[in-house]
Design a protein around this motif. Structure first.
Motif, PDB file in Angstrom:
ATOM      1  N   THR A   1       0.849  -1.188   0.000  1.00 18.14           N
ATOM      2  CA  THR A   1       0.000   0.000   0.000  1.00 18.14           C
ATOM      3  C   THR A   1       0.881   1.234   0.000  1.00 18.14           C
ATOM      4  O   THR A   1       1.968   1.245   0.591  1.00 18.14           O
ATOM      5  N   TRP A   2       0.390   2.275  -0.659  1.00 17.62           N
ATOM      6  CA  TRP A   2       1.132   3.515  -0.798  1.00 17.62           C
ATOM      7  C   TRP A   2       0.222   4.689  -0.484  1.00 17.62           C
ATOM      8  O   TRP A   2      -0.955   4.685  -0.843  1.00 17.62           O
ATOM      9  N   ALA A   3       0.763   5.703   0.186  1.00 17.32           N
ATOM     10  CA  ALA A   3      -0.002   6.891   0.533  1.00 17.32           C
ATOM     11  C   ALA A   3      -0.005   7.853  -0.646  1.00 17.32           C
ATOM     12  O   ALA A   3       1.033   8.116  -1.252  1.00 17.32           O
ATOM     13  N   VAL A   4      -1.197   8.363  -0.976  1.00 16.97           N
ATOM     14  CA  VAL A   4      -1.352   9.336  -2.065  1.00 16.97           C
ATOM     15  C   VAL A   4      -2.271  10.458  -1.588  1.00 16.97           C
ATOM     16  O   VAL A   4      -2.987  10.326  -0.602  1.00 16.97           O
ATOM     17  N   ALA A   5      -2.261  11.560  -2.309  1.00 16.50           N
ATOM     18  CA  ALA A   5      -3.124  12.691  -1.976  1.00 16.50           C
ATOM     19  C   ALA A   5      -4.583  12.369  -2.297  1.00 16.50           C
ATOM     20  O   ALA A   5      -4.878  11.547  -3.157  1.00 16.50           O
ATOM     21  N   ASP A   6      -5.489  13.045  -1.616  1.00 21.57           N
ATOM     22  CA  ASP A   6      -6.926  12.811  -1.806  1.00 21.57           C
ATOM     23  C   ASP A   6      -7.449  13.278  -3.153  1.00 21.57           C
ATOM     24  O   ASP A   6      -8.447  12.763  -3.632  1.00 21.57           O
ATOM     25  N   ASP A   7      -6.810  14.260  -3.760  1.00 16.29           N
ATOM     26  CA  ASP A   7      -7.372  14.874  -4.968  1.00 16.29           C
ATOM     27  C   ASP A   7      -7.336  13.984  -6.201  1.00 16.29           C
ATOM     28  O   ASP A   7      -7.966  14.297  -7.207  1.00 16.29           O
ATOM     29  N   GLY A   8      -6.609  12.875  -6.176  1.00 14.63           N
ATOM     30  CA  GLY A   8      -6.589  11.944  -7.305  1.00 14.63           C
ATOM     31  C   GLY A   8      -5.657  12.335  -8.424  1.00 14.63           C
ATOM     32  O   GLY A   8      -5.618  11.687  -9.458  1.00 14.63           O
ATOM     33  N   ARG A   9      -4.877  13.401  -8.251  1.00 13.89           N
ATOM     34  CA  ARG A   9      -3.971  13.845  -9.309  1.00 13.89           C
ATOM     35  C   ARG A   9      -2.574  13.255  -9.180  1.00 13.89           C
ATOM     36  O   ARG A   9      -1.682  13.603  -9.946  1.00 13.89           O
ATOM     37  N   THR A  10      -2.381  12.381  -8.237  1.00 17.40           N
ATOM     38  CA  THR A  10      -1.075  11.763  -8.036  1.00 17.40           C
ATOM     39  C   THR A  10      -0.733  10.859  -9.218  1.00 17.40           C
ATOM     40  O   THR A  10      -1.557  10.081  -9.669  1.00 17.40           O
ATOM     41  N   VAL A  11       0.500  10.985  -9.708  1.00 18.32           N
ATOM     42  CA  VAL A  11       0.975  10.141 -10.809  1.00 18.32           C
ATOM     43  C   VAL A  11       1.874   9.068 -10.225  1.00 18.32           C
ATOM     44  O   VAL A  11       2.865   9.367  -9.559  1.00 18.32           O
ATOM     45  N   ILE A  12       1.500   7.813 -10.453  1.00 17.77           N
ATOM     46  CA  ILE A  12       2.277   6.672  -9.974  1.00 17.77           C
ATOM     47  C   ILE A  12       2.937   6.011 -11.168  1.00 17.77           C
ATOM     48  O   ILE A  12       2.317   5.841 -12.218  1.00 17.77           O
ATOM     49  N   GLY A  13       4.183   5.662 -11.012  1.00 19.24           N
ATOM     50  CA  GLY A  13       4.910   4.967 -12.064  1.00 19.24           C
ATOM     51  C   GLY A  13       5.682   3.798 -11.483  1.00 19.24           C
ATOM     52  O   GLY A  13       5.967   3.763 -10.294  1.00 19.24           O
ATOM     53  N   VAL A  14       5.991   2.851 -12.320  1.00 16.65           N
ATOM     54  CA  VAL A  14       6.805   1.693 -11.927  1.00 16.65           C
ATOM     55  C   VAL A  14       7.800   1.429 -13.047  1.00 16.65           C
ATOM     56  O   VAL A  14       7.455   1.537 -14.223  1.00 16.65           O
ATOM     57  N   TYR A  15       9.032   1.125 -12.681  1.00 13.78           N
ATOM     58  CA  TYR A  15      10.001   0.652 -13.662  1.00 13.78           C
ATOM     59  C   TYR A  15      10.882  -0.399 -13.006  1.00 13.78           C
ATOM     60  O   TYR A  15      10.917  -0.526 -11.781  1.00 13.78           O
ATOM     61  N   LEU A  16      11.557  -1.180 -13.824  1.00 10.65           N
ATOM     62  CA  LEU A  16      12.451  -2.234 -13.349  1.00 10.65           C
ATOM     63  C   LEU A  16      13.878  -1.834 -13.645  1.00 10.65           C
ATOM     64  O   LEU A  16      14.174  -1.254 -14.687  1.00 10.65           O
ATOM     65  N   PHE A  17      14.794  -2.167 -12.724  1.00 13.68           N
ATOM     66  CA  PHE A  17      16.193  -1.807 -12.872  1.00 13.68           C
ATOM     67  C   PHE A  17      17.049  -2.996 -12.469  1.00 13.68           C
ATOM     68  O   PHE A  17      16.807  -3.596 -11.427  1.00 13.68           O
ATOM     69  N   ASN A  18      18.058  -3.327 -13.292  1.00 23.10           N
ATOM     70  CA  ASN A  18      18.887  -4.493 -12.975  1.00 23.10           C
ATOM     71  C   ASN A  18      20.386  -4.229 -13.081  1.00 23.10           C
ATOM     72  O   ASN A  18      21.138  -5.077 -13.526  1.00 23.10           O
ATOM     73  N   ARG A  19      20.852  -3.071 -12.697  1.00 21.69           N
ATOM     74  CA  ARG A  19      22.253  -2.648 -12.721  1.00 21.69           C
ATOM     75  C   ARG A  19      22.773  -2.349 -14.122  1.00 21.69           C
ATOM     76  O   ARG A  19      23.730  -1.631 -14.283  1.00 21.69           O
ATOM     77  N   ALA A  20      22.189  -2.931 -15.131  1.00 26.95           N
ATOM     78  CA  ALA A  20      22.652  -2.694 -16.500  1.00 26.95           C
ATOM     79  C   ALA A  20      21.728  -1.747 -17.258  1.00 26.95           C
ATOM     80  O   ALA A  20      22.183  -0.885 -17.979  1.00 26.95           O
ATOM     81  N   TRP A  21      20.434  -1.920 -17.093  1.00 26.17           N
ATOM     82  CA  TRP A  21      19.503  -1.041 -17.787  1.00 26.17           C
ATOM     83  C   TRP A  21      18.173  -0.969 -17.036  1.00 26.17           C
ATOM     84  O   TRP A  21      17.880  -1.761 -16.173  1.00 26.17           O
ATOM     85  N   ARG A  22      17.389   0.009 -17.459  1.00 19.97           N
ATOM     86  CA  ARG A  22      16.060   0.260 -16.890  1.00 19.97           C
ATOM     87  C   ARG A  22      15.024  -0.076 -17.958  1.00 19.97           C
ATOM     88  O   ARG A  22      15.166   0.320 -19.114  1.00 19.97           O
ATOM     89  N   PHE A  23      13.990  -0.816 -17.588  1.00 23.01           N
ATOM     90  CA  PHE A  23      12.982  -1.222 -18.567  1.00 23.01           C
ATOM     91  C   PHE A  23      11.639  -1.410 -17.883  1.00 23.01           C
ATOM     92  O   PHE A  23      11.527  -1.328 -16.657  1.00 23.01           O
ATOM     93  N   GLY A  24      10.593  -1.653 -18.667  1.00 24.46           N
ATOM     94  CA  GLY A  24       9.269  -1.927 -18.133  1.00 24.46           C
ATOM     95  C   GLY A  24       8.561  -0.721 -17.544  1.00 24.46           C
ATOM     96  O   GLY A  24       7.710  -0.853 -16.685  1.00 24.46           O
ATOM     97  N   THR A  25       8.882   0.470 -18.015  1.00 25.50           N
ATOM     98  CA  THR A  25       8.303   1.691 -17.459  1.00 25.50           C
ATOM     99  C   THR A  25       6.818   1.803 -17.776  1.00 25.50           C
ATOM    100  O   THR A  25       6.397   1.579 -18.905  1.00 25.50           O
TER     101      THR A  25
END
Length: 112
Positions: A46-70
């Motif tokens: 679970t993650w805390a976010v603001a009530d107004d609903g304008r929060t932008v959530i992102g996820v990406y994967l990182f493995n020391r060599a590159w970043r992917f899956g954004t």
């Protein structure tokens, strides 16, 4: 003595499900909330976010060599978000709201 006002970021919590792909190449997920990165673990959290609903959530994967899956999404009125990475460790992932049964009036949800 005056009482402090709430910050507005801890009033609402959302559930974020991070589904681990079959092939991760030792990648770890990172969750971003309004552009600020937070290390995460596979599974449900679970993650805390603001009530107004304008929060932008992102996820990406990182493995020391590159970043992917954004993937990014604006929270809106969602209560549960699910992240899925692509089949291969390249390209974008998918972050989308999960329908919650029993909440009437919202698209994709059971309104009995």
């Amino acid at each position: 003595m005056d009482t402090t006002l709430p910050s507005g970021t801890t009033k609402r919590r959302i559930e974020l499900r991070l589904a681990r792909p079959l092939l991760t190449w030792f990648a770890r997920p990172t969750v971003t909330i309004d552009g600020v990165g937070h290390p995460a673990q596979w599974g449900t959290g679970t993650w805390a976010v603001a009530d107004d609903g304008r929060t932008v959530i992102g996820v990406y994967l990182f493995n020391r060599a590159w970043r992917f899956g954004t993937a990014t999404v604006t929270v809106g009125d969602a209560e549960v978000l699910e992240y899925r990475a692509g089949v291969l460790p390249v390209g974008a992932g998918r972050l989308a709201p999960v329908p919650v049964p029993g909440l009437p009036g919202l698209p994709g949800r059971d309104s009995r």
